[in-house]
Design an enzyme around this catalytic site. Structure first.
Site, PDB file in Angstrom:
ATOM      1  N   LYS A  85       0.847  -1.203   0.000  1.00 25.95           N
ATOM      2  CA  LYS A  85       0.000   0.000   0.000  1.00 25.95           C
ATOM      3  C   LYS A  85       0.876   1.245   0.000  1.00 25.95           C
ATOM      4  CE  LYS A  85      -3.016   2.625   3.116  1.00 25.95           C
ATOM      5  NZ  LYS A  85      -3.619   2.640   4.465  1.00 25.95           N
ATOM      6  N   ASP A 142      -2.425  10.638   3.743  1.00 30.50           N
ATOM      7  CA  ASP A 142      -3.848  10.320   3.843  1.00 30.50           C
ATOM      8  C   ASP A 142      -4.554  11.359   4.702  1.00 30.50           C
ATOM      9  OD1 ASP A 142      -6.329   9.160   3.883  1.00 30.50           O
ATOM     10  OD2 ASP A 142      -5.783   7.579   5.295  1.00 30.50           O
ATOM     11  N   LYS A 152      -9.804  13.249   8.403  1.00 28.79           N
ATOM     12  CA  LYS A 152      -9.284  12.835   9.696  1.00 28.79           C
ATOM     13  C   LYS A 152      -9.138  14.050  10.619  1.00 28.79           C
ATOM     14  CE  LYS A 152      -6.188   9.153   7.963  1.00 28.79           C
ATOM     15  NZ  LYS A 152      -6.656   8.002   8.738  1.00 28.79           N
ATOM     16  N   ASP A 194       1.730   6.409   5.771  1.00 28.59           N
ATOM     17  CA  ASP A 194       0.700   5.532   5.220  1.00 28.59           C
ATOM     18  C   ASP A 194       1.157   4.832   3.936  1.00 28.59           C
ATOM     19  OD1 ASP A 194      -1.727   4.386   5.787  1.00 28.59           O
ATOM     20  OD2 ASP A 194      -2.900   5.823   4.632  1.00 28.59           O
ATOM     21  N   ASP A 251     -12.052   7.382   4.055  1.00 31.92           N
ATOM     22  CA  ASP A 251     -10.807   7.136   4.777  1.00 31.92           C
ATOM     23  C   ASP A 251     -10.411   5.662   4.752  1.00 31.92           C
ATOM     24  OD1 ASP A 251      -8.564   7.851   6.209  1.00 31.92           O
ATOM     25  OD2 ASP A 251      -9.557   7.798   8.157  1.00 31.92           O
ATOM     26  N   GLU A 263      -9.402   4.070   2.128  1.00 33.78           N
ATOM     27  CA  GLU A 263      -8.953   4.135   0.732  1.00 33.78           C
ATOM     28  C   GLU A 263      -7.859   3.126   0.406  1.00 33.78           C
ATOM     29  OE1 GLU A 263      -5.630   5.462   2.703  1.00 33.78           O
ATOM     30  OE2 GLU A 263      -7.694   6.047   3.108  1.00 33.78           O
ATOM     31  N   ARG A 292      -7.523  -0.019   1.049  1.00 33.44           N
ATOM     32  CA  ARG A 292      -8.022  -1.298   0.536  1.00 33.44           C
ATOM     33  C   ARG A 292      -8.515  -1.166  -0.902  1.00 33.44           C
ATOM     34  NH1 ARG A 292     -12.208  -1.521   5.391  1.00 33.44           N
ATOM     35  NH2 ARG A 292     -10.382  -0.469   6.256  1.00 33.44           N
TER      36      ARG A 292
END
Length: 462
Positions: free
Chosen positions: A228, A233, A240, A251, A310, A312, A314
């Protein structure tokens, strides 16, 4: 290469590692002066304790170091911070397994991220390579972990999708691998719609990308790694709070892990056909951002309703995992900084391992124990799949339930993996919240040595 591990040095000061059970026997033949000094300092060989022994000239003559009975990698990592500058050597030489732990622990303890420092820190002490140490193994592990730490520690201003995929290209060039990068609207042209949908909000200045690295003989068994690569993010429109957004430069930690792991595999020349897929995006807020309850297409053809922008990571992994399944690898592993739920369940130090392949699970868990790089298995509990049901699409990316967040995220990913492929998903934090010996605060490689050891067992070098 670990710069604080050096060749032989005639002036190197001896370090004698002693377990509590060994101290008395070691002291018996020593001169009265030394025994008196040890008694005066109160040194009892407690694990991690150090006794600096002066010579007759007032200089440092030797170092005594307390070692745990079952000393692991991190035992020797406690040493550099407790010693004055200079060169040191282990005496007597430890046996090969402990020699490697000592060398790697020392090397990791001297790691520092100083890219933005105007003044370099004081150089740490240096260790003469133990003679029985497999230098190539230590160097490969150190370099891989340092690569992960460096990538994760780099702020998002200098580690966007372009820089992350450039890191993959540099690694490919180093090992003679091939690396192809699909950029921006090219993702739509090549049918990676979910990667594009997540990254399009930042496309005006940071276009989404997919790096595809390949290495090794095509006749070898296929091993595919997916990481990933969310370079920052914000949470998207489901923004967030600042406290949760602060560390989101990390991230892309899953992508950093697979690059580090790939470097170890290629350095060891394991007999595999390696493929590394890194979807690299920034999850930003703009007029083009995906919205809650939007329905996205995926490479597999499944539609996904957005329950939360949030969730995202996956989504980009879905496209990459389906592509990874296309050429039927013998083993498929993904790393991702995927869920806070995994941290709530297991804390910051234990990566969550998901797989429905019992043999693979056992191999990975055993390797984690052997390498002092533990993993903890969580279940792919099939009944929880209902939490991902959508009334308008094939599935939803995030359940409304407050329960089992790490499990439902893993179940979402499983929808995009061929069930005939041995697959493991690691949900990692990729961060040390505070410093410990060998593990400074900041970016961290978690599960990396464990997974490499498992892969080396499954695909032994010829």
């Amino acid at each position: 290469m670990p710069e604080h591990l050096i060749e032989a040095d005639a002036q190197a000061i001896e370090i004698t590692a002693l377990r509590k059970s060994e101290l008395s026997g070691w002291l018996d033949p020593q001169p009265d002066r030394l025994r008196g000094w040890i008694k005066a300092t109160g040194f009892c060989a407690e694990p991690g304790s150090v006794c600096l022994v002066p010579g007759e000239d007032g200089g440092l003559d030797r170092v005594l170091f307390g070692l745990a009975e079952d000393a692991d990698l991190w035992a020797y990592a406690a040493l550099p911070a407790k010693l004055p500058a200079g060169a040191y050597r282990l005496s007597p030489e430890p046996p090969p397994p402990l020699a490697e732990r000592a060398a790697l622990g020392w090397a990791l303890a001297t790691y520092a991220y100083e890219r933005y420092k105007s003044k370099a820190a004081k150089p740490p002490p240096r260790l003469v390579w133990p003679e029985s140490c497999d230098r190539a193994r230590v160097e490969a592990a150190h370099d891989a972990i340092a690569l992960v730490r460096d990538l994760v520690n780099t702020p998002a201003s200098d580690m966007g999708p372009a820089e992350l995929t450039h890191a993959a290209e540099r690694l490919a060039a180093r090992f003679g691998a091939q690396c192809r990068v699909v950029v921006g609207d090219g993702l739509l042209a090549e049918n990676y719609p979910a990667i594009h949908a997540v990254g399009r909000a930042a496309a005006s200045h940071r276009r989404p990308r997919l790096a595809d690295l390949t290495w090794g003989d095509e006749a070898n068994p296929r091993l595919t790694l997916v990481g990933k690569g969310v370079c920052f993010d914000t949470g998207g429109l489901d923004l967030k709070p600042s406290s949760n957004m602060k560390l989101m430069k990390k991230d892309m930690g899953g992508a950093a892990h697979v690059l580090g792991l790939a470097s170890m595999i290629m350095a060891a020349r394991l007999p595999v056909r390696l493929r590394v897929l890194i979807p690299a995006v920034e999850n930003s807020v703009s007029g083009d951002a995906m919205r809650p309850l939007d329905v996205l297409a995926t490479r597999k053809g499944l539609t996904v309703e957005i329950g939360n922008t949030d969730a995202e990571g996956r989504l980009i992994l879905a496209d990459a995992l389906f592509e990874a399944s296309r050429d039927k690898p013998k083993l498929l592993i993904d790393f991702a900084t995927l869920t806070g739920a995994a941290r709530s369940a297991l804390g910051p130090d234990l990566p969550a391992l998901f797989t429905d392949n019992e043999q693979l699970a056992r191999t990975l868990l055993d390797a984690g124990d052997a390498e002092s790089d533990p993993l903890w298995r969580l279940p792919l509990h099939k009944p929880y799949r209902r939490m991902l049901d959508s009334k308008v699409a094939d599935l939803v990316n995030a359940s409304d339930s407050p329960h089992a967040g790490a499990i439902t995220a893993a179940l979402f990913l499983q929808e995009f993996v061929d069930p005939d492929i041995a697959w493991a998903h690691l949900d990692v934090l990729a961060w040390n919240g505070s410093s410990r010996p060998g593990r400074p605060e900041g970016g961290e490689a978690q599960g990396l040595r464990a997974v490499f050891a498992a892969i080396a067992k499954l695909f032994p070098a010829k």
